[in-house]
Enzyme design. Structure first.
Site, PDB file in Angstrom:
ATOM      1  N   GLY A 138      40.746  33.408  11.472  1.00 55.02           N
ATOM      2  CA  GLY A 138      39.344  33.091  11.170  1.00 55.02           C
ATOM      3  C   GLY A 138      38.690  32.462  12.374  1.00 55.02           C
ATOM      4  O   GLY A 138      39.201  31.498  12.950  1.00 55.02           O
ATOM      5  N   SER A 182      33.244  28.394  12.457  1.00 53.90           N
ATOM      6  CA  SER A 182      33.118  27.121  13.190  1.00 53.90           C
ATOM      7  C   SER A 182      34.453  26.376  13.250  1.00 53.90           C
ATOM      8  O   SER A 182      34.843  25.882  14.316  1.00 53.90           O
ATOM      9  CB  SER A 182      32.035  26.252  12.548  1.00 53.90           C
ATOM     10  OG  SER A 182      32.338  26.011  11.199  1.00 53.90           O
ATOM     11  N   ALA A 220      31.297  20.735  12.605  1.00 47.76           N
ATOM     12  CA  ALA A 220      31.295  21.756  13.662  1.00 47.76           C
ATOM     13  C   ALA A 220      30.250  22.802  13.331  1.00 47.76           C
ATOM     14  O   ALA A 220      30.025  23.121  12.166  1.00 47.76           O
ATOM     15  CB  ALA A 220      32.662  22.407  13.777  1.00 47.76           C
ATOM     16  N   LYS A 240      38.531  15.773  -1.281  1.00 48.45           N
ATOM     17  CA  LYS A 240      37.563  16.629  -0.593  1.00 48.45           C
ATOM     18  C   LYS A 240      36.654  17.329  -1.606  1.00 48.45           C
ATOM     19  O   LYS A 240      35.455  17.461  -1.393  1.00 48.45           O
ATOM     20  CB  LYS A 240      38.324  17.663   0.251  1.00 48.45           C
ATOM     21  CG  LYS A 240      37.463  18.559   1.133  1.00 48.45           C
ATOM     22  CD  LYS A 240      37.056  17.875   2.419  1.00 48.45           C
ATOM     23  CE  LYS A 240      36.027  18.645   3.217  1.00 48.45           C
ATOM     24  NZ  LYS A 240      36.566  19.560   4.210  1.00 48.45           N
ATOM     25  N   ASN A 296      32.616  17.412  -1.851  1.00 49.84           N
ATOM     26  CA  ASN A 296      31.931  18.695  -1.738  1.00 49.84           C
ATOM     27  C   ASN A 296      31.122  19.032  -2.990  1.00 49.84           C
ATOM     28  O   ASN A 296      30.067  19.643  -2.908  1.00 49.84           O
ATOM     29  CB  ASN A 296      32.937  19.821  -1.503  1.00 49.84           C
ATOM     30  CG  ASN A 296      33.397  19.869  -0.061  1.00 49.84           C
ATOM     31  OD1 ASN A 296      32.669  19.491   0.848  1.00 49.84           O
ATOM     32  ND2 ASN A 296      34.617  20.318   0.154  1.00 49.84           N
ATOM     33  N   ASN A 346      27.337  18.770  -1.403  1.00 44.11           N
ATOM     34  CA  ASN A 346      26.939  20.132  -1.037  1.00 44.11           C
ATOM     35  C   ASN A 346      25.846  20.728  -1.912  1.00 44.11           C
ATOM     36  O   ASN A 346      24.806  21.134  -1.392  1.00 44.11           O
ATOM     37  CB  ASN A 346      28.169  21.048  -1.000  1.00 44.11           C
ATOM     38  CG  ASN A 346      28.841  21.048   0.361  1.00 44.11           C
ATOM     39  OD1 ASN A 346      28.207  20.784   1.369  1.00 44.11           O
ATOM     40  ND2 ASN A 346      30.117  21.361   0.388  1.00 44.11           N
ATOM     41  N   ASN A 363      22.309  15.042   4.545  1.00 42.28           N
ATOM     42  CA  ASN A 363      23.219  14.247   3.707  1.00 42.28           C
ATOM     43  C   ASN A 363      22.705  12.836   3.436  1.00 42.28           C
ATOM     44  O   ASN A 363      22.823  12.326   2.322  1.00 42.28           O
ATOM     45  CB  ASN A 363      24.599  14.165   4.362  1.00 42.28           C
ATOM     46  CG  ASN A 363      25.268  15.533   4.470  1.00 42.28           C
ATOM     47  OD1 ASN A 363      24.760  16.511   3.925  1.00 42.28           O
ATOM     48  ND2 ASN A 363      26.390  15.606   5.158  1.00 42.28           N
TER      49      ASN A 363
END
Lengths: 298, 298
Positions: B7, B10, B127, B181, B185, B189, B199
């Site tokens: 992959g 970023s 990133a 996490k 998220n 998100n 954010n």
């Protein structure tokens, strides 16, 4: 019969423009400036590609004496407080008032109002205030009205006179009339304002439509309604018929104005609280709109 | 030790840039074009006002043989299906894989994977992929990693080597790592993507913060967590530390890309369903994001 109109936003200007063909109208504005402008230049009513200039008498609200036979109160619900104060200060009480606010929070204040005939209306017209003297009638609809207390004869007379080009339809039950409007406003307004989409998008986009149904179901539950299918159909019809319109709440958010979210979702949160019901969806949309108001205005 | 990176988004580009100072790296790309570009020009790593060009070997994913000692899988969760297919077709199975996806839906697939050492990671770096060869490291963080099955020695060796400038922190419990996490998220998100805000706005705006807490409380309930205060503090800290960042979901929506909402909220809806719990808020945000994806992409 003399008609007073309090409030010169889109709905006030629309009412003044149409009704002044049938009755002498005085429109009461918040500022001297707007009253002077309307007196000097008249109102401009736009409809499709045509426009007409209409002579209407305007006065600042400080000049209101409550002498007209019927007064239509078109300010937003959160502006009613100052009108109620004003009524208490009048030398003689007005005879008949027609309230056309969204929401239902003002019902408890109407109870205490020492006015003989009180009527409740809900406006289904689409109107856009282009500037202080110009209103665009971009969605032809009707006004629904019902008696809150007193005698209906003056409202019936009014209705007969204006019905040819500005229909006012009589309803039996003011509560049902307000509830029907509230359900529609509680679902279409916040969703379109948060997503920044036109009304039609809520039914064209299958995912937004799921949220519409979820939110509606919570509103249905809070208001103890009976016919789930009927009200949902009404919401869908309005999304279809006003597919290209931006809801009033979306327009308020875009213009950095206060919205009517307290009268609409705030009222539902209160109703849920009174019944010890949970309202997680209504609450979230309420705060999302309050948050949007906050960022757009400051 | 040879490292493979699958992959070249970023996170893939970021890993390749840093790790290639310590180990020989091959990065596997979806297209031949991107691999050719990286081979010809190298990767550009931007950090603040500095930038470095780094030579990295690139191959299209079709060339992956699974021969590296450790392979980091950086594709998004919804792209894992084709990677699992690919693994089954390899002549010899890879020895060690590190998965750094958001969400938890892929855990059930890892169970069946016939690979000796499986590791789970979560990336806290910010990133941004500027183009096929350029990554901007705009939020310095760390990678958390834990053993899912097998032996940790190769991951520990890797961690020791890179930790000076690309820290990899060992965690005991892969489930806790993913849950932590996921909570973050699931709240930050969708809200930032729907409201189209950075954010930090979720805690600066008192009304948005109410919705954040409401949504978090539902997530807490679905995941049967124990310390309400702790996870909320973590969410608030991340909003503070990344106040000026746009979340990955917001960036995906803005760019018209598919988001990771299925891996995040979709997973939570499934969990709620399995336990016969209601999840009205998670469900609404899920559909609002799906609806946004739909309008932005078509």
């Amino acid at each position: 019969m003399k008609i007073g109109i309090i409030g010169a936003g889109s709905i006030g200007l629309l009412f003044a423009s149409y009704i002044s063909s049938f009755f002498p109208v005085t429109i009461y504005t918040r500022t001297d400036e707007q009253a002077n402008g309307i007196n000097a230049y008249g109102l401009v009513l736009k409809r499709g590609s045509t426009q007409a200039t209409i002579k209407v008498k305007a006065l600042p609200i400080s000049e209101w004496k409550g002498k007209e036979d019927l007064t239509v109160i078109t300010v937003k619900q959160f502006q009613l407080g100052s009108i109620f104060e004003k009524i208490k200060e009048l030398e003689s009480l007005p005879g008949s008032l027609l309230f056309v606010q969204n929401g239902m929070g003002h019902l408890k204040d109407l109870e205490k109002l020492p006015v003989k005939n009180l009527f409740i209306g809900s406006v289904e017209h689409g109107a856009y205030k282009e500037d202080d003297f110009t209103v665009s009638h971009n969605g032809e609809g009707k006004t629904n009205a019902a008696v809150y207390k007193g005698d209906s004869s003056i409202l019936r007379e009014f209705s007969r006179a204006v019905s040819a080009n500005f229909p006012l339809v009589f309803c039996e039950d003011y509560y049902e009339l307000l509830v029907n409007k509230l359900i529609v406003n509680a679902v279409i307004n916040p969703l379109t304002a948060i997503l920044q989409v036109k009304n039609g998008e809520l039914i064209k986009n299958q995912f937004y439509f799921k949220v519409l149904k979820n939110l509606y179901t919570e509103v249905f539950y809070i208001l103890n309604l009976e016919d789930h299918e009927k009200h949902l159909r009404q919401i869908i019809n309005i999304c279809q018929n006003t597919a290209d319109n931006r809801s009033s709440m979306l327009k308020d958010i875009e213009a950095g104005r206060a919205t009517e979210v307290d009268a609409i979702l705030g009222f539902l949160i209160e109703k849920a609280f009174e019944q010890e019901k949970k309202a997680p969806q209504v609450e979230n949309f309420y705060y999302l709109i309050k948050g949007k108001e906050f960022t757009e205005r400051f």
